[in-house]
Scaffold this active site. Structure first.
Site, PDB file in Angstrom:
ATOM      1  N   TYR A  33       0.390  -1.195   0.161  1.00  0.00           N
ATOM      2  CA  TYR A  33      -0.236   0.265   0.431  1.00  0.00           C
ATOM      3  C   TYR A  33       1.065   1.192   0.179  1.00  0.00           C
ATOM      4  O   TYR A  33       2.074   1.276   0.563  1.00  0.00           O
ATOM      5  CB  TYR A  33      -0.736  -0.615   1.154  1.00  0.00           C
ATOM      6  CG  TYR A  33       0.099   0.446   2.799  1.00  0.00           C
ATOM      7  CD1 TYR A  33       0.209  -0.519   3.200  1.00  0.00           C
ATOM      8  CD2 TYR A  33      -0.961   1.653   2.832  1.00  0.00           C
ATOM      9  CE1 TYR A  33       1.445  -0.424   4.466  1.00  0.00           C
ATOM     10  CE2 TYR A  33      -0.246   2.022   4.339  1.00  0.00           C
ATOM     11  CZ  TYR A  33       0.303   0.926   5.004  1.00  0.00           C
ATOM     12  OH  TYR A  33       1.598   1.079   6.776  1.00  0.00           O
ATOM     13  N   LYS A 149       6.007  -1.788   1.644  1.00  0.00           N
ATOM     14  CA  LYS A 149       6.123  -1.475   2.559  1.00  0.00           C
ATOM     15  C   LYS A 149       4.180  -2.692   1.769  1.00  0.00           C
ATOM     16  O   LYS A 149       3.061  -1.998   1.622  1.00  0.00           O
ATOM     17  CB  LYS A 149       4.984   0.136   1.933  1.00  0.00           C
ATOM     18  CG  LYS A 149       4.105   0.625   2.761  1.00  0.00           C
ATOM     19  CD  LYS A 149       4.685   2.546   2.398  1.00  0.00           C
ATOM     20  CE  LYS A 149       3.581   2.983   3.576  1.00  0.00           C
ATOM     21  NZ  LYS A 149       3.840   3.397   4.736  1.00  0.00           N
ATOM     22  N   GLU A 182      12.277   2.622  14.217  1.00  0.00           N
ATOM     23  CA  GLU A 182      11.228   3.593  13.652  1.00  0.00           C
ATOM     24  C   GLU A 182      10.025   3.539  14.495  1.00  0.00           C
ATOM     25  O   GLU A 182       9.228   2.509  15.328  1.00  0.00           O
ATOM     26  CB  GLU A 182      11.058   3.236  12.206  1.00  0.00           C
ATOM     27  CG  GLU A 182      10.286   1.714  11.887  1.00  0.00           C
ATOM     28  CD  GLU A 182       9.342   2.238  11.168  1.00  0.00           C
ATOM     29  OE1 GLU A 182      10.010   2.430   9.505  1.00  0.00           O
ATOM     30  OE2 GLU A 182       9.652   1.030  10.524  1.00  0.00           O
ATOM     31  N   LEU A 207      11.354   1.500   7.487  1.00  0.00           N
ATOM     32  CA  LEU A 207      10.363   2.067   6.271  1.00  0.00           C
ATOM     33  C   LEU A 207      11.404   3.043   5.551  1.00  0.00           C
ATOM     34  O   LEU A 207      11.673   4.322   6.345  1.00  0.00           O
ATOM     35  CB  LEU A 207       9.410   2.184   5.897  1.00  0.00           C
ATOM     36  CG  LEU A 207       8.446   2.468   4.762  1.00  0.00           C
ATOM     37  CD1 LEU A 207       8.466   1.409   3.788  1.00  0.00           C
ATOM     38  CD2 LEU A 207       7.089   2.773   5.000  1.00  0.00           C
TER      39      LEU A 207
HETATM   40  N1  PDD Z   1       3.326   5.080   7.201  1.00  0.00           N
HETATM   41  N2  PDD Z   1       7.341   3.761   8.838  1.00  0.00           N
HETATM   42  C1  PDD Z   1       6.371   3.061   8.907  1.00  0.00           C
HETATM   43  C2  PDD Z   1       6.173   2.142   9.691  1.00  0.00           C
HETATM   44  C3  PDD Z   1       4.797   4.008   8.187  1.00  0.00           C
HETATM   45  O1  PDD Z   1       3.503   3.213   8.677  1.00  0.00           O
HETATM   46  C4  PDD Z   1       5.399   4.615   7.638  1.00  0.00           C
HETATM   47  C5  PDD Z   1       4.545   5.168   6.814  1.00  0.00           C
HETATM   48  C6  PDD Z   1       6.536   5.743   7.951  1.00  0.00           C
HETATM   49  C7  PDD Z   1       6.511   6.599   6.609  1.00  0.00           C
HETATM   50  O2  PDD Z   1       6.632   6.827   5.770  1.00  0.00           O
HETATM   51  P1  PDD Z   1       5.548   7.664   4.874  1.00  0.00           P
HETATM   52  O3  PDD Z   1       6.949   8.934   5.377  1.00  0.00           O
HETATM   53  O4  PDD Z   1       6.416   7.388   3.400  1.00  0.00           O
HETATM   54  O5  PDD Z   1       4.848   8.361   5.180  1.00  0.00           O
HETATM   55  C8  PDD Z   1       7.447   5.126   8.040  1.00  0.00           C
HETATM   56  C9  PDD Z   1       1.636   5.566   6.866  1.00  0.00           C
HETATM   57  C10 PDD Z   1       1.412   6.677   6.694  1.00  0.00           C
HETATM   58  C11 PDD Z   1       0.260   4.713   7.358  1.00  0.00           C
HETATM   59  O6  PDD Z   1       1.062   3.378   7.107  1.00  0.00           O
HETATM   60  O7  PDD Z   1      -0.452   4.945   7.367  1.00  0.00           O
END
Ligand code: PDD
Length: 287
Positions: A33, A149, A182, A207
């Site tokens: 996703y 992801k 993270e 991620l």
């Molecule tokens: N989550 N690390 C994890 C485990 C995440 O699920 C996310 C993002 C990030 C940050 O990635 P980005 O900057 O590309 O949003 C880091 C999204 C927002 C979610 O699952 O809703």
């Protein structure tokens, strides 16, 4: 006005939107996703998000559900049909529908695609930015490929629920050496006493957040130095500032870690300046 989702070729009201019970996303979390921010009527960093989608799909040998350009059109159409000017667009691609069997289905099984858009609550976000958020730490218990992801997010669900029950908004996964990996849905950052931004290298074990990457551009524009290295929970608690980043939070100040107040307990100026400059620096396409 009903919310509209895109599901496998059709735009449908949410109450009619459904996926097959043998969809591999549902049965195995065999799916990936992306979440993009929508801000002031623009989709933010869509190129980087679709590049990461391409990588996630490639790592799992899932085919693109449609051409990349067409997917952008669908994302914008879902945003438009839901009148979202500030919020998010979510897309999920699964390996498709097949009788339950662990190994991949026949290669002619088409991947499934769902796209949803949602407005954000500006007041809630503003309140969090103003007060800063609180976080807890939890031991890392996820698989080794969190660089992909996927929707396999059960450890993240459990960690974030634990945070919520503790009156906090995020949980940080911590490795065996006491270093921060993270958040459950965000990347982790600190600002040192010398004003240097520190975030864990993204080559492995976390991620590679798109917001994280774009914040490198923002930091450069603001003349801020970034060090990509591991940092411990103890170092974070003693840092000048702490913040998290994600498409839905951008740079969000953290003021408490496991009950310990960070600095003076108020959002830090570096975090707020990164947050403020983000929109100008990030890629924007009209929604
Ligand atoms: N989550 N690390 C994890 C485990 C995440 O699920 C996310 C993002 C990030 C940050 O990635 P980005 O900057 O590309 O949003 C880091 C999204 C927002 C979610 O699952 O809703």
């Amino acid at each position: 006005m009903p919310r509209i989702a895109y599901v496998n070729g059709r735009y449908v009201p949410h109450r009619e939107a459904a996926v097959h019970i043998e969809d591999r996303g549902y049965q195995f979390a065999d799916s990936v996703y992306e979440v993009c921010e929508v801000a002031h009527g623009f989709v933010i960093d869509v190129t980087r998000h679709l590049d990461r989608l391409n990588r996630s799909l490639g790592e799992l040998s899932i085919a693109w559900p449609m051409a990349r350009k067409a997917l952008t059109v669908v994302m914008r159409e879902v945003i438009r049909r839901n009148h979202v000017t500030d919020g998010l667009v979510y897309l999920q691609v699964t390996r498709g529908v097949a009788g339950r069997d662990f190994a991949f289905p026949s290669p002619d099984t088409p991947p499934a695609l769902v796209v949803i858009a949602r407005k954000s609550n500006a007041a809630t976000i503003a309140k969090r930015v103003e007060s800063g958020i609180k976080i807890i730490t939890v031991p890392e218990n996820r698989w080794d490929r969190v660089d992909i992801k996927t929707t396999g997010l059960l450890p993240n669900v459990m960690a974030k629920q634990k945070a919520k029950e503790a009156g906090c908004q995020e949980a940080w996964f911590v490795d065996e050496d006491g270093n921060v990996k993270e958040g459950g849905s965000s990347n982790a950052w600190i600002v040192t006493r010398d004003g240097v931004l520190v975030t864990r290298p993204a080559a492995h074990g976390i991620l590679r957040g798109i917001t994280r990457t774009s914040l490198f551009d923002v930091a450069e524009k603001l003349g801020l130095k970034i060090e990509e290295r591991k940092f411990s929970v103890a170092e974070a608690k003693a840092a000048r500032e702490v913040f998290i980043s994600s498409a839905t939070t951008i740079a969000m100040p953290v003021v408490e870690i496991d009950g310990t107040t960070v600095a003076n307990g108020h959002p830090g100026s570096v975090t707020l300046s990164l947050r403020q400059a983000f929109f100008d620096v990030a890629e924007k396409i009209p929604a």
